[in-house]
Motif scaffolding. Structure first.
Motif, PDB file in Angstrom:
ATOM      1  N   UNK A 195       0.823  -1.223   0.000  1.00 50.58           N
ATOM      2  CA  UNK A 195       0.000   0.000   0.000  1.00 50.58           C
ATOM      3  C   UNK A 195       0.855   1.270   0.000  1.00 50.58           C
ATOM      4  N   UNK A 196       2.055   1.196   0.577  1.00 50.76           N
ATOM      5  CA  UNK A 196       2.963   2.351   0.635  1.00 50.76           C
ATOM      6  C   UNK A 196       3.379   2.787  -0.768  1.00 50.76           C
ATOM      7  N   UNK A 197       3.393   1.824  -1.687  1.00 48.65           N
ATOM      8  CA  UNK A 197       3.898   2.102  -3.025  1.00 48.65           C
ATOM      9  C   UNK A 197       2.787   2.254  -4.065  1.00 48.65           C
ATOM     10  N   UNK A 198       1.545   2.392  -3.613  1.00 44.57           N
ATOM     11  CA  UNK A 198       0.462   2.655  -4.552  1.00 44.57           C
ATOM     12  C   UNK A 198       0.664   4.056  -5.121  1.00 44.57           C
ATOM     13  N   UNK A 199       0.756   4.176  -6.444  1.00 41.24           N
ATOM     14  CA  UNK A 199       0.998   5.493  -7.049  1.00 41.24           C
ATOM     15  C   UNK A 199      -0.097   6.489  -6.684  1.00 41.24           C
ATOM     16  N   UNK A 200       0.327   7.685  -6.300  1.00 42.12           N
ATOM     17  CA  UNK A 200      -0.609   8.742  -5.927  1.00 42.12           C
ATOM     18  C   UNK A 200      -0.181  10.089  -6.510  1.00 42.12           C
ATOM     19  N   UNK A 201       0.731  10.044  -7.478  1.00 42.40           N
ATOM     20  CA  UNK A 201       1.203  11.276  -8.092  1.00 42.40           C
ATOM     21  C   UNK A 201       2.396  11.893  -7.404  1.00 42.40           C
ATOM     22  N   UNK A 245       7.065   5.559  -6.633  1.00 37.83           N
ATOM     23  CA  UNK A 245       6.440   4.371  -6.052  1.00 37.83           C
ATOM     24  C   UNK A 245       5.924   3.393  -7.114  1.00 37.83           C
ATOM     25  N   UNK A 246       5.643   3.882  -8.319  1.00 41.20           N
ATOM     26  CA  UNK A 246       5.179   2.999  -9.388  1.00 41.20           C
ATOM     27  C   UNK A 246       6.250   1.987  -9.792  1.00 41.20           C
ATOM     28  N   UNK A 247       7.527   2.275  -9.491  1.00 44.08           N
ATOM     29  CA  UNK A 247       8.615   1.333  -9.787  1.00 44.08           C
ATOM     30  C   UNK A 247       8.596   0.127  -8.849  1.00 44.08           C
ATOM     31  N   UNK A 248       7.914   0.266  -7.707  1.00 45.40           N
ATOM     32  CA  UNK A 248       7.865  -0.809  -6.707  1.00 45.40           C
ATOM     33  C   UNK A 248       6.497  -1.474  -6.831  1.00 45.40           C
ATOM     34  N   UNK A 249       6.398  -2.390  -7.790  1.00 48.88           N
ATOM     35  CA  UNK A 249       5.085  -2.981  -8.066  1.00 48.88           C
ATOM     36  C   UNK A 249       5.063  -4.496  -7.909  1.00 48.88           C
ATOM     37  N   UNK A 250       6.163  -5.082  -7.541  1.00 51.40           N
ATOM     38  CA  UNK A 250       6.265  -6.532  -7.364  1.00 51.40           C
ATOM     39  C   UNK A 250       7.068  -6.826  -6.101  1.00 51.40           C
ATOM     40  N   UNK A 251       6.904  -7.994  -5.521  1.00 49.11           N
ATOM     41  CA  UNK A 251       7.698  -8.349  -4.338  1.00 49.11           C
ATOM     42  C   UNK A 251       9.204  -8.243  -4.574  1.00 49.11           C
ATOM     43  N   UNK A 252       9.660  -8.570  -5.785  1.00 53.05           N
ATOM     44  CA  UNK A 252      11.090  -8.489  -6.087  1.00 53.05           C
ATOM     45  C   UNK A 252      11.587  -7.046  -6.049  1.00 53.05           C
ATOM     46  N   UNK A 253      10.747  -6.101  -6.516  1.00 57.72           N
ATOM     47  CA  UNK A 253      11.101  -4.682  -6.471  1.00 57.72           C
ATOM     48  C   UNK A 253      11.251  -4.243  -5.022  1.00 57.72           C
TER      49      UNK A 253
END
Length: 159
Positions: free
Chosen positions: A13-19, A102-110
Motif C-alpha cells: 500500500x505504501x507504493x500505490x501510485x498517488x502522483x 512508487x510505481x517502480x515498486x510494483x512486485x515483491x522483487x522490487x
C-alpha cells in the motif's frame, strides 16, 4: 542472521501510485555519512550515473566537491535497485535525501531490492534510514534503525 524485511503484503500500500514520489532519508548523516555513502555508491556494480545539469560527468571523490558544484549547476546521481530507479539530488548537507517513484515498486522483487538498498544505506552511513511521502520527512512509512535490526513499518525513531 538475516535482517528482518517486512513481507510485500505489509508494504504494498505504501507504493500505490498517488502522483507523488517517495523519499528515502539517511538521517543526520553529516559529512562523514555523506562521504561513506558517496564512496559506497562509487563501488556499486553497475556504478551509478552522475550528472551535472543532466550531462554525464565523473563522480567527484569528495562530497565537498559535489556540494561546491551547486554554486553553478545541479548535480544528481541515479542508480537502480533492481527495477527501482533511485535518485540523489544532493539537496541537503545534514540528511541524505534520495527519491523513488512508487510505481517502480510494483512486485515483491522490487520491494526486496529497495529494502536491501535501505539496509545497505543504514550500514554504509551507520545512520538510520526512513522512507516517507515526498517532502514530508516526519511522516515515516518505513524505518531502518540499522542493518541488523531490519526494517519496520510505520515506526518512529526514538530520540
Amino acid at each position: 542472521m538475516t535482517a528482518p524485511i517486512p513481507e510485500w503484503t505489509e508494504v504494498a500500500r505504501i507504493f500505490e501510485p498517488d502522483g507523488a514520489l517517495r523519499d528515502l532519508y539517511v538521517l543526520d548523516a553529516g559529512p562523514v555519512g555523506w562521504q561513506a555513502v558517496l564512496d559506497g555508491l562509487r563501488a556499486l556494480d553497475p556504478p551509478p550515473v552522475f550528472d551535472i545539469d543532466g550531462e554525464p560527468a565523473a563522480l567527484p571523490a569528495h562530497i565537498e566537491d559535489v556540494f561546491a558544484i551547486w554554486g553553478n549547476a545541479s548535480p544528481s546521481l541515479r542508480w537502480n535497485a533492481g527495477e527501482v530507479q533511485v535518485n540523489l539530488h544532493f539537496f541537503r548537507s545534514d540528511d541524505i535525501e534520495f527519491d523513488i517513484d512508487p510505481a517502480d515498486v510494483c512486485e515483491p522483487e522490487d520491494w526486496l531490492a529497495l529494502a536491501r538498498f535501505m539496509l545497505w544505506l543504514a550500514e554504509t552511513a551507520e545512520r538510520p534510514v526512513v522512507l516517507t511521502p515526498e517532502n514530508t520527512p516526519d511522516d515515516i512509512m518505513l524505518f531502518c534503525r540499522n542493518a541488523q535490526d531490519g526494517i519496520e513499518v510505520n515506526a518512529t525513531p526514538e530520540d
